[in-house]
Design a protein around this motif. Structure first.
Motif, PDB file in Angstrom:
ATOM      1  N   ASP A  52       0.829  -1.297   0.133  1.00 23.46           N
ATOM      2  CA  ASP A  52       0.065   0.138  -0.048  1.00 23.46           C
ATOM      3  C   ASP A  52       0.725   1.175   0.040  1.00 23.46           C
ATOM      4  N   ALA A  53       2.049   1.066   0.499  1.00 19.63           N
ATOM      5  CA  ALA A  53       3.116   2.396   0.540  1.00 19.63           C
ATOM      6  C   ALA A  53       3.430   2.599  -0.907  1.00 19.63           C
ATOM      7  N   ALA A  54       3.690   1.652  -1.520  1.00 15.43           N
ATOM      8  CA  ALA A  54       4.067   1.591  -3.248  1.00 15.43           C
ATOM      9  C   ALA A  54       2.913   2.353  -3.885  1.00 15.43           C
ATOM     10  N   LEU A  55       1.521   1.696  -3.471  1.00 15.01           N
ATOM     11  CA  LEU A  55       0.482   2.201  -4.281  1.00 15.01           C
ATOM     12  C   LEU A  55       0.372   3.609  -4.261  1.00 15.01           C
ATOM     13  N   ASP A  56       0.581   4.007  -2.907  1.00 11.78           N
ATOM     14  CA  ASP A  56       0.341   5.590  -2.320  1.00 11.78           C
ATOM     15  C   ASP A  56       1.320   6.413  -3.014  1.00 11.78           C
ATOM     16  N   LEU A  57       2.644   5.966  -3.293  1.00 10.36           N
ATOM     17  CA  LEU A  57       3.676   6.708  -3.808  1.00 10.36           C
ATOM     18  C   LEU A  57       3.421   6.694  -5.522  1.00 10.36           C
ATOM     19  N   LEU A  58       2.744   5.669  -6.082  1.00  8.00           N
ATOM     20  CA  LEU A  58       2.416   5.726  -7.555  1.00  8.00           C
ATOM     21  C   LEU A  58       1.244   6.866  -7.517  1.00  8.00           C
ATOM     22  N   LEU A  59       0.490   6.597  -6.642  1.00 15.32           N
ATOM     23  CA  LEU A  59      -0.906   7.567  -6.745  1.00 15.32           C
ATOM     24  C   LEU A  59      -0.639   9.018  -6.965  1.00 15.32           C
ATOM     25  N   THR A  60       0.319   9.457  -5.806  1.00 17.65           N
ATOM     26  CA  THR A  60       0.781  10.873  -5.577  1.00 17.65           C
ATOM     27  C   THR A  60       1.718  11.326  -6.853  1.00 17.65           C
TER      28      THR A  60
ATOM     29  N   SER B 173      -7.339  -3.391   0.972  1.00 17.72           N
ATOM     30  CA  SER B 173      -6.358  -3.193   1.874  1.00 17.72           C
ATOM     31  C   SER B 173      -6.329  -1.930   2.541  1.00 17.72           C
ATOM     32  N   GLN B 174      -6.970  -0.713   1.564  1.00 14.15           N
ATOM     33  CA  GLN B 174      -7.118   0.491   1.755  1.00 14.15           C
ATOM     34  C   GLN B 174      -8.593   0.939   2.236  1.00 14.15           C
ATOM     35  N   ALA B 175      -9.383  -0.048   2.732  1.00 14.01           N
ATOM     36  CA  ALA B 175     -10.780   0.250   3.120  1.00 14.01           C
ATOM     37  C   ALA B 175     -10.898   0.972   4.410  1.00 14.01           C
ATOM     38  N   ALA B 176      -9.740   0.832   5.305  1.00 10.26           N
ATOM     39  CA  ALA B 176      -9.998   1.801   6.567  1.00 10.26           C
ATOM     40  C   ALA B 176     -11.377   1.292   7.386  1.00 10.26           C
ATOM     41  N   LEU B 177     -12.394   2.434   7.086  1.00 10.61           N
ATOM     42  CA  LEU B 177     -13.681   1.958   7.788  1.00 10.61           C
ATOM     43  C   LEU B 177     -14.724   1.717   6.671  1.00 10.61           C
TER      44      LEU B 177
ATOM     45  N   GLU C  55     -12.354  -7.900  -3.040  1.00 11.07           N
ATOM     46  CA  GLU C  55     -11.114  -7.422  -3.214  1.00 11.07           C
ATOM     47  C   GLU C  55     -10.888  -5.714  -3.150  1.00 11.07           C
ATOM     48  N   LEU C  56     -12.445  -5.052  -3.662  1.00  7.23           N
ATOM     49  CA  LEU C  56     -12.479  -3.524  -3.619  1.00  7.23           C
ATOM     50  C   LEU C  56     -13.401  -3.198  -2.352  1.00  7.23           C
ATOM     51  N   ALA C  57     -12.945  -2.087  -1.981  1.00  6.15           N
ATOM     52  CA  ALA C  57     -13.795  -1.293  -0.885  1.00  6.15           C
ATOM     53  C   ALA C  57     -14.583  -0.276  -1.409  1.00  6.15           C
TER      54      ALA C  57
END
Length: 315
Positions: free
Chosen positions: A185-193, A214-218, A227-229
């Motif tokens: 998820d850290a890699a995905l966040d970097l690619l997103l930004t 994996s990024q569903a939070a609440l 597999e999707l939130a």
């Protein structure tokens, strides 16, 4: 010795007037829809468990430890479980270590919850509010996976961890060992930004929806595609403005997610945090079907005033 005029607020009188008008317009928007305004405590018994969020804490005279809330979410969900109906709040929130042109440790949120809404219906309401306030054309919407395939050249769900970090390297980013230890998820966040957000900035108002589970939070997971939130974010001119989802109502699953966050915190060398047992008890009692969203009011005001630095709002 401070500068002679360091006492002066940074915000201009024009900015303050625009701020007051936006607040009045937001309250009129919710009033017309029968959404109740509420006001919850800024100090809570537990912080966010998200390893990416760092909360400020306070020791009371009694010796009890309390946390300045990064969002009124937990308290508002207790109100929902108690039968409040659809509610909204305009309040201060706090996140440590978030200072920059678009971040402040202390900031203002507009947060609301709509009974009977799913995340797609709430996206429509968010667009009506934001595009109406800013005088923008209707928002466009793209799935998270679609944007990654188009602008990062990979499927964010199917790509291996190694493939994600290789793409990060190709984007010219050299992550620290601690960041790599944070996982995919850290890699995905970097690619997103680095790759996705700049690509959607020229499009104006843009929703990104269906984040990885994996990024569903609440957020609730999609029943047809777990597999999707059922989560979305709204960007305006490349600025992240709002984060919302269909709310998770399963207390046991929420506890598992909190505990997983604490394991992730410990893996990153961060201390575990206490869980908000009041929220978990409220979910156990029963959260009505609803969707909720947090909108950064300061960033909304920046866009309305054509400002590039959140420091220009300081009073």
């Amino acid at each position: 010795m401070p500068a002679p005029d360091s006492w002066r607020p940074a915000a201009s009188l024009e900015t303050l007037r625009r701020r007051a008008q936006l607040l009045a317009d937001i309250r009129a928007f919710f009033g017309a829809r029968g959404v109740l305004e509420v006001d919850t405590d800024l100090l809570g018994p537990a912080p966010s468990s998200d390893p990416q969020q760092h909360c400020l804490d306070v020791t009371l005279p009694s010796g009890a430890r309390r946390y300045l809330q990064p969002s009124p979410e937990y308290a508002m969900k207790r109100l929902l479980a108690a039968g409040s109906g659809s509610i909204y709040q305009i309040c201060k929130a706090f996140r440590a270590g978030e200072d920059g042109p678009r971040h402040r440790t202390e900031f203002t949120l507009v947060e609301w919850y709509r009974l009977g809404f799913g995340y797609r219906a709430l996206m429509d309401e968010v667009a009506a509010l934001v595009c109406g306030l800013l005088g923008r054309p209707p928002a466009q919407a793209f799935s998270y996976g679609e944007l990654f395939e188009r602008h990062a050249g990979l499927d964010p769900l199917a790509a291996s961890d190694d493939e994600l970090w290789q793409r990060v390297a190709m984007a010219g980013i050299e992550p620290s060992p601690a960041l790599r230890a944070a996982g995919r998820d850290a890699a995905l966040d970097l690619l997103l930004t680095r790759l996705v957000e700049p690509a959607i900035a020229p499009l104006g108002a843009v929703f990104v929806f269906d984040y990885p589970a994996s990024q569903a939070a609440l957020a609730r997971l999609r029943p047809d595609r777990p597999e999707l939130a059922e989560r979305f974010e709204l960007y305006v001119d490349g600025i992240e403005l709002a984060n919302g989802f269909t709310e998770l109502a399963d207390a046991d699953e929420q506890r598992r997610r909190f505990e997983a966050d604490n394991r992730a915190r410990q893996a990153q060398g961060l201390p575990p945090v206490p869980l908000d047992e009041g929220l978990l008890a409220a979910l156990q009692h029963g959260l009505p079907d609803c969707a909720g969203v947090a909108l950064g009011f300061d960033r909304l005001l920046m866009l309305a005033c054509g400002l590039s630095d959140i420091a220009a709002l300081r009073v």
